[in-house]
Design a protein around this motif. Structure first.
Motif, PDB file in Angstrom:
ATOM      1  N   LYS A   1      63.130 -49.173   3.925  1.00 64.26           N
ATOM      2  CA  LYS A   1      62.658 -49.466   2.569  1.00 64.26           C
ATOM      3  C   LYS A   1      63.901 -49.852   1.781  1.00 64.26           C
ATOM      4  O   LYS A   1      64.919 -49.144   1.815  1.00 64.26           O
ATOM      5  CB  LYS A   1      61.988 -48.227   1.964  1.00 64.26           C
ATOM      6  N   VAL A   2      63.852 -50.964   1.071  1.00 62.80           N
ATOM      7  CA  VAL A   2      65.001 -51.501   0.348  1.00 62.80           C
ATOM      8  C   VAL A   2      64.723 -51.467  -1.144  1.00 62.80           C
ATOM      9  O   VAL A   2      63.640 -51.857  -1.588  1.00 62.80           O
ATOM     10  CB  VAL A   2      65.291 -52.953   0.805  1.00 62.80           C
TER      11      VAL A   2
ATOM     12  N   VAL B   1      77.285 -60.983 -10.088  1.00 57.82           N
ATOM     13  CA  VAL B   1      76.515 -59.762 -10.324  1.00 57.82           C
ATOM     14  C   VAL B   1      77.150 -58.606  -9.566  1.00 57.82           C
ATOM     15  O   VAL B   1      77.609 -58.785  -8.437  1.00 57.82           O
ATOM     16  CB  VAL B   1      75.059 -59.945  -9.827  1.00 57.82           C
ATOM     17  N   ILE B   2      77.170 -57.435 -10.195  1.00 60.46           N
ATOM     18  CA  ILE B   2      77.456 -56.188  -9.487  1.00 60.46           C
ATOM     19  C   ILE B   2      76.097 -55.604  -9.102  1.00 60.46           C
ATOM     20  O   ILE B   2      75.219 -55.454  -9.954  1.00 60.46           O
ATOM     21  CB  ILE B   2      78.225 -55.183 -10.369  1.00 60.46           C
ATOM     22  N   PHE B   3      75.916 -55.307  -7.817  1.00 64.39           N
ATOM     23  CA  PHE B   3      74.628 -54.806  -7.353  1.00 64.39           C
ATOM     24  C   PHE B   3      74.810 -53.556  -6.508  1.00 64.39           C
ATOM     25  O   PHE B   3      75.880 -53.322  -5.942  1.00 64.39           O
ATOM     26  CB  PHE B   3      73.895 -55.873  -6.530  1.00 64.39           C
ATOM     27  N   SER B   4      73.764 -52.765  -6.457  1.00 61.83           N
ATOM     28  CA  SER B   4      73.680 -51.637  -5.533  1.00 61.83           C
ATOM     29  C   SER B   4      72.301 -51.671  -4.898  1.00 61.83           C
ATOM     30  O   SER B   4      71.292 -51.838  -5.582  1.00 61.83           O
ATOM     31  CB  SER B   4      73.856 -50.293  -6.244  1.00 61.83           C
ATOM     32  N   ILE B   5      72.290 -51.517  -3.575  1.00 65.29           N
ATOM     33  CA  ILE B   5      71.046 -51.534  -2.816  1.00 65.29           C
ATOM     34  C   ILE B   5      70.922 -50.215  -2.070  1.00 65.29           C
ATOM     35  O   ILE B   5      71.831 -49.825  -1.340  1.00 65.29           O
ATOM     36  CB  ILE B   5      71.014 -52.704  -1.816  1.00 65.29           C
ATOM     37  N   LYS B   6      69.804 -49.553  -2.290  1.00 67.17           N
ATOM     38  CA  LYS B   6      69.509 -48.306  -1.579  1.00 67.17           C
ATOM     39  C   LYS B   6      68.610 -48.643  -0.390  1.00 67.17           C
ATOM     40  O   LYS B   6      67.550 -49.249  -0.562  1.00 67.17           O
ATOM     41  CB  LYS B   6      68.805 -47.332  -2.512  1.00 67.17           C
ATOM     42  N   THR B   7      69.059 -48.267   0.790  1.00 69.61           N
ATOM     43  CA  THR B   7      68.294 -48.489   2.006  1.00 69.61           C
ATOM     44  C   THR B   7      67.857 -47.134   2.556  1.00 69.61           C
ATOM     45  O   THR B   7      68.704 -46.270   2.807  1.00 69.61           O
ATOM     46  CB  THR B   7      69.148 -49.237   3.052  1.00 69.61           C
ATOM     47  N   THR B   8      66.557 -46.957   2.692  1.00 68.16           N
ATOM     48  CA  THR B   8      66.007 -45.706   3.203  1.00 68.16           C
ATOM     49  C   THR B   8      65.288 -45.985   4.516  1.00 68.16           C
ATOM     50  O   THR B   8      64.324 -46.765   4.537  1.00 68.16           O
ATOM     51  CB  THR B   8      65.020 -45.090   2.191  1.00 68.16           C
ATOM     52  N   PRO B   9      65.754 -45.365   5.611  1.00 66.20           N
ATOM     53  CA  PRO B   9      65.067 -45.571   6.894  1.00 66.20           C
ATOM     54  C   PRO B   9      63.626 -45.086   6.833  1.00 66.20           C
ATOM     55  O   PRO B   9      63.329 -44.032   6.274  1.00 66.20           O
ATOM     56  CB  PRO B   9      65.882 -44.712   7.876  1.00 66.20           C
ATOM     57  N   LYS B  10      62.719 -45.858   7.405  1.00 65.23           N
ATOM     58  CA  LYS B  10      61.301 -45.498   7.406  1.00 65.23           C
ATOM     59  C   LYS B  10      61.020 -44.318   8.328  1.00 65.23           C
ATOM     60  O   LYS B  10      59.995 -43.674   8.205  1.00 65.23           O
ATOM     61  CB  LYS B  10      60.448 -46.700   7.800  1.00 65.23           C
ATOM     62  N   ASN B  11      61.959 -44.018   9.233  1.00 63.26           N
ATOM     63  CA  ASN B  11      61.750 -42.903  10.158  1.00 63.26           C
ATOM     64  C   ASN B  11      62.162 -41.563   9.558  1.00 63.26           C
ATOM     65  O   ASN B  11      62.214 -40.561  10.254  1.00 63.26           O
ATOM     66  CB  ASN B  11      62.499 -43.152  11.470  1.00 63.26           C
ATOM     67  N   GLY B  12      62.496 -41.568   8.259  1.00 63.36           N
ATOM     68  CA  GLY B  12      62.835 -40.323   7.590  1.00 63.36           C
ATOM     69  C   GLY B  12      64.315 -40.003   7.549  1.00 63.36           C
ATOM     70  O   GLY B  12      64.698 -38.939   7.093  1.00 63.36           O
TER      71      GLY B  12
END
Length: 157
Positions: free
Chosen positions: A87-88, A109-120
């Protein structure tokens, strides 16, 4: 004196003939803001097809070292691969600078991306600075396409 005046007039006119046309209007900024929001939303929705459609067929994205993505199809493929396992979410998007020249916009742009694995698994956050060149294009769902991008590490907060 007459020759000096003629020379000055020629220099003045030739300088204007080759100058860049800076076009910065509220409408342009609003349309680009909507386009960049659509890109972020497509990532957050896991919509690889739309991510691809918002990039030029000839896009080139430089992410450091040998990590270079060439072409809309490759952008869509990499997005699809990313979304299958994660999930991004964009958690920061601070525009530092935007310049419009004709039908082109250049934005940093200054950006931050949170990546959450779908497997928990545990989430991770990537933070960077990008410079993106956008072109106006009637084939784009937003009217703008990402044409070139360079991303690097962002400065500390």
């Amino acid at each position: 004196m007459k020759k000096i005046f003629q020379l000055a007039a020629i220099l003045f006119l030739s300088a204007n003939a080759f100058s860049q046309e800076m076009t910065d209007t509220v409408a342009l900024r609003q349309s680009l803001d909507k386009a960049t929001a659509a890109i972020r939303k497509a990532f957050e929705n896991g919509d690889a097809v739309l991510v691809g459609q918002l990039h030029s067929p000839n896009v080139i994205k430089y992410f450091g070292g040998n990590n270079v993505v060439v072409g809309r199809d490759e952008v869509e493929k990499q997005a699809r691969d990313w979304f299958q396992g994660s999930k991004v979410e964009f958690i920061e998007n601070t525009v530092e600078n935007t310049v419009f020249v004709g039908n082109i916009a250049i934005q940093t742009v200054i950006f931050s991306i949170k990546t959450t694995p779908k497997n928990g698994g545990k989430s991770s956050i990537g933070r960077g600075r990008s410079m993106v060149i956008y072109i106006q294009d009637k084939t784009s769902p937003t009217g703008w396409l990402s044409f070139r991008e360079i991303a690097q590490e962002a400065p500390p907060k």
